[in-house]
Enzyme design. Structure first.
Site, PDB file in Angstrom:
ATOM      1  N   GLY A 231       2.943  -2.909   8.538  1.00 34.22           N
ATOM      2  CA  GLY A 231       3.160  -3.161   9.951  1.00 34.22           C
ATOM      3  C   GLY A 231       4.618  -3.501  10.216  1.00 34.22           C
ATOM      4  O   GLY A 231       5.237  -4.244   9.460  1.00 34.22           O
TER       5      GLY A 231
ATOM      6  N   GLU B 244      -6.011  -5.797   4.051  1.00 30.48           N
ATOM      7  CA  GLU B 244      -6.025  -7.012   3.229  1.00 30.48           C
ATOM      8  C   GLU B 244      -7.205  -7.028   2.275  1.00 30.48           C
ATOM      9  O   GLU B 244      -7.691  -8.075   1.899  1.00 30.48           O
ATOM     10  CB  GLU B 244      -6.016  -8.251   4.118  1.00 30.48           C
ATOM     11  CG  GLU B 244      -5.289  -9.429   3.478  1.00 30.48           C
ATOM     12  CD  GLU B 244      -3.869  -9.077   3.067  1.00 30.48           C
ATOM     13  OE1 GLU B 244      -3.044  -8.842   3.953  1.00 30.48           O
ATOM     14  OE2 GLU B 244      -3.609  -9.000   1.851  1.00 30.48           O
TER      15      GLU B 244
ATOM     16  N   THR C 285       0.827  -1.213   0.000  1.00 26.50           N
ATOM     17  CA  THR C 285       0.000   0.000   0.000  1.00 26.50           C
ATOM     18  C   THR C 285       0.859   1.261   0.000  1.00 26.50           C
ATOM     19  O   THR C 285       1.901   1.295   0.641  1.00 26.50           O
ATOM     20  CB  THR C 285      -0.910   0.006   1.237  1.00 26.50           C
ATOM     21  OG1 THR C 285      -1.698  -1.185   1.225  1.00 26.50           O
ATOM     22  CG2 THR C 285      -1.831   1.213   1.266  1.00 26.50           C
TER      23      THR C 285
END
Ligand SMILES: CCCCCCC/C=C/C(=O)SCCNC(=O)CCNC(=O)[C@H](O)C(C)(C)COP(=O)(O)OP(=O)(O)OC[C@H]1O[C@@H](n2cnc3c(N)ncnc32)[C@H](O)[C@@H]1OP(=O)(O)O
Ligand SMILES: Cc1cc2nc3c(=O)[nH]c(=O)nc-3n(C[C@H](O)[C@H](O)[C@H](O)COP(=O)(O)OP(=O)(O)OC[C@H]3O[C@@H](n4cnc5c(N)ncnc54)[C@H](O)[C@@H]3O)c2cc1C
Length: 644
Positions: free
Chosen positions: A189, A432, A150
């Site tokens: 993350g 996701e 992303t």
């Protein structure tokens, strides 16, 4: 020293279950070995004092919370590694195993992405040589990675990603570059401070031609100093709704060079001279996302089971109000409204767990086919993974909130654990694959299936009923299977409605893209109904399948939980059942009957049993001709809880 006395009400509830709890525990864990594995890991974790907080995490600074989460993550990963090495049968990637171990630390782990996406991407998209070089290092956490796809400007539209990877044949390197601010990687993350490597998804250029998005393994921090390498800008993106210790970060490249061999080359390759070798399918680049979506269904079930356990247990011990003057305040569990909030959360945790297991088996079969070069099942599994990830995460998150609300003010305390569980499940609805986008992806598949159904072409298993419903309908009898057939009819009705909607807009002059957009609300609805039919059918069939090998008392309880789930969703979607006449059905009496449920038990997760003496019983009579829907609801009596 005061000994923690177990609440009298809870003890009484726990004394009333009527079936073998260990048997249900094994069923939830996927068998006796699963229970042994889980208990062994839990026993290891529970005795590690560093995993228990002296000070509530909410009172720590962001830095202290992060450091605390890193410490716990390392301890848990070591325990997981030790357990995996001791039990080769313990598949860390079987749904929820790894997620469950990491979530024992309450706050989400900064190494979740390492385990949840970085390692699986090496498994799924690295060549054999590349796995030889990186897999062991990753599994032993000698390198710590994340998954950087992303960007600030694009999350859904992968083909719009702006990060470039341009091949330089003179040095046999790729040059990674972030040409704009919106091209900065945003969200991964662990990227903030934790990861020193990452999977970077970038537009691949070679010989001045763009070949679309591909995955690259990139070292971003020095292995010794942990400082960002020259040409790398990286940091933390700041506070969020939840997931505060996931360490989500940003990443920008300034003409950063990596060796050619760092392009993940299991599917497509770039040769030394820059020639591009195409993959069997561009869609294989998306493989990691499909795996994680499949895992999310089971993780959503697990998080919901935690919330339902808290809510049902609280409902047993909380006494409030005095419906009868002079009488003791009743347990709030005796209020039917409380049961209506909590029971569906219990039933849904089982429905999603069993559906997640079914989807995992389908995914495992697909990966075997892909290894053999057979991509036939890929489109259907992609559609299934998309809608089941969307619906399971949304249902889980909204029922977690319902469980919180069922606990009044105490549900709003951090110590209830609801805020952490809510933050984690809210994230899954977006990450996701965002909810709506995922359902539209499934709708793509359904529109193709509908066209084939109209042509009488044999369809893949989960949509095969569309052909049946488009021809003479079988006689329906009044059984739970009738409800499932009803959901099939509703799904076909919605698919037909959406397809007709697209056609209507095209006939009014719109091109396909605009017609698709104009009909997109109906397309989302069609996917929701298709997915609900799958969950209803899978839950019911899995219970029937497993009931044959379990004791009768337990089978009865689980059967009634699945009946509760079916009945609940008929009522939630009663309007759609009215509409079902839009599908060309034969004139068939379509009846539901009341499901007498004298007793119903369920266990949300280890160590907890809810013993429901009966559930809200519905008799739903639907006649297609006159479309009268009559409900009669039989009152239920006591609810009591047991736990082992
Ligand atoms: C324990 C685990 C914990 C993990 C924590 C996770 C933390 C979070 C991580 C992340 O969020 S990682 C980033 C996730 N990002 C996404 O999911 C992006 C969502 N977008 C997409 O998936 C795709 O871009 C799309 C929207 C599905 C496709 O959009 P696009 O318009 O670019 O292409 P289409 O024309 O729609 O599709 C092309 C073609 O490819 C098929 N396809 C798309 N995705 C997949 C897939 N994953 N697998 C297989 N096939 C796929 C699609 O069906 C089209 O096929 P045809 O219909 O043309 O045959
Ligand atoms: C907690 C968290 C952790 C994350 N971790 C990671 C990670 O580790 N790695 C990573 O790469 N990413 C990660 N992400 C990013 C995540 O994958 C994206 O947020 C997600 O894919 C949605 O993309 P977006 O944020 O750009 O939203 P957008 O795609 O911009 O969506 C915004 C709105 O537009 C709508 N929309 C978009 N496209 C369409 C369409 N075609 N048709 C109709 N409506 C549309 C959506 O439905 C939504 O309502 C994480 C996100 C969160 C919240």
């Amino acid at each position: 020293m005061a000994v923690n006395k177990v609440n009298e009400d809870l003890l009484r509830e726990r004394a009333r279950y009527t079936f073998n709890i260990e048997e249900l525990t094994n069923f939830i864990d996927g068998g006796e070995e699963g229970t042994r594995n889980r208990r062994e890991v839990e026993d290891m974790v529970i005795h590690v004092k560093e995993l228990h907080d002296e000070v509530p995490e909410d009172y720590l600074s962001h830095k202290e919370r992060y450091e605390n989460a890193v410490k716990k993550g390392c301890i848990l990963i070591d325990l997981l590694k030790e357990h995996v090495l001791r039990h080769s049968s313990f598949d860390a990637y079987k749904p929820s195993n790894m997620y469950r171990v990491l979530s024992m630390a309450k706050e989400v782990s900064p190494v979740l992405l390492h385990m949840g996406m970085f390692v699986p991407t090496i498994f799924g998209q690295a060549s054999a040589e590349q796995q030889e070089e990186w897999l062991h290092k990753a599994l032993m956490l000698e390198i710590i990675g994340t998954y950087a796809q992303t960007e600030l400007g694009h999350g859904t539209f992968l083909r719009g990603l702006e990060t470039t990877a341009t091949y330089d044949p003179s040095t046999e390197e790729f040059v990674l570059h972030s040409p704009t601010l919106t091209s900065y990687k945003w969200w991964p993350g662990g990227l903030g401070q934790t990861a020193n490597h990452c999977i970077v998804v970038a537009q691949l250029y070679s010989r001045e031609k763009c070949y679309g998005v591909h995955a690259f393994l990139v070292q971003i921090r020095d292995s010794e100093t942990h400082m960002p390498l020259p040409g790398i800008k990286v940091g933390d993106i700041g506070p969020k709704l939840g997931f505060q210790t996931a360490n989500n970060g940003f990443l920008g490249f300034d003409h950063f060079r990596i060796p050619r061999k760092n392009m993940l080359m299991r599917n497509a390759q770039v040769l030394k001279d820059g020639r591009y070798v195409k993959s069997k399918s561009d869609k294989l680049t998306y493989g990691t996302m499909m795996l994680v979506r499949v895992m999310i269904v089971s993780d959503a079930a697990y998080e919901l089971s935690r919330a339902a356990t808290i809510a049902a247990r609280y409902s047993a011990v909380r006494r409030q109000s005095m419906p009868r003057p002079g009488q003791p305040e009743p347990q709030i569990l005796d209020y039917v409204t409380q049961q209506h909030k909590v029971f569906i959360a219990i039933a849904t945790s089982h429905a999603l767990r069993l559906t997640g297991g079914w989807l995992w088996d389908a995914y495992s079969s697909l990966t075997h086919d892909l290894d053999q070069g057979n991509l036939d099942q890929l489109p259907e599994l992609h559609a299934l993974a998309c809608c089941l990830k969307a619906i399971s995460s949304r249902d889980s998150n909204s029922l977690v909130e319902q469980c919180r609300m069922s606990c009044g003010g105490h549900g709003y305390m951090s110590s209830s654990n609801f805020p952490t569980i809510y933050g984690a499940t809210a994230a899954t609805v977006t990450y996701e694959g965002e909810y709506t986008v995922m359902l539209l992806q499934t709708a793509r598949y359904l529109m193709k299936a509908w066209k084939e159904a109209l042509g009488g072409i044999v369809l893949t298993p989960t949509v095969a009923y569309m052909v049946t419903y488009n021809k003479a309908k079988p006689a329906w009898v009044n059984t739970p299977e009738a409800i499932i057939q009803g959901f099939h009819a509703v799904a076909v009705g919605k698919v037909k409605e959406a397809a007709d909607g697209i056609e209507y807009h095209q006939n009014s002059g719109k091109d396909y893209e605009d017609a698709w957009n104009a009909a997109s609300v109906m397309l989302v609805k069609a996917s929701e109904c298709y997915c609900r039919a799958i969950i209803c059918e899978t839950f019911w069939k899995e219970i029937q399948k497993h009931s044959r090998s379990m004791s009768r008392n337990l089978a009865v309880v689980l059967q009634q939980l699945s009946e509760l789930y079916l009945s609940y969703w008929v009522l939630e979607r009663s309007g759609d059942f009215f509409q079902v006449r839009t599908v060309p059905l034969t004139r068939t009496k379509f009846e539901f009957v009341s499901f007498a449920s004298p007793k119903c038990h369920c266990q949300m997760c280890t160590g907890f049993v809810a013993h429901i003496t009966s559930v809200v019983v519905l008799a739903v009579q639907v006649s297609i001709q006159n479309l009268t829907l009559t409900f009669c609801t039989r009152k239920r009596n006591e609810f009591d809880i047991g736990s082992c």
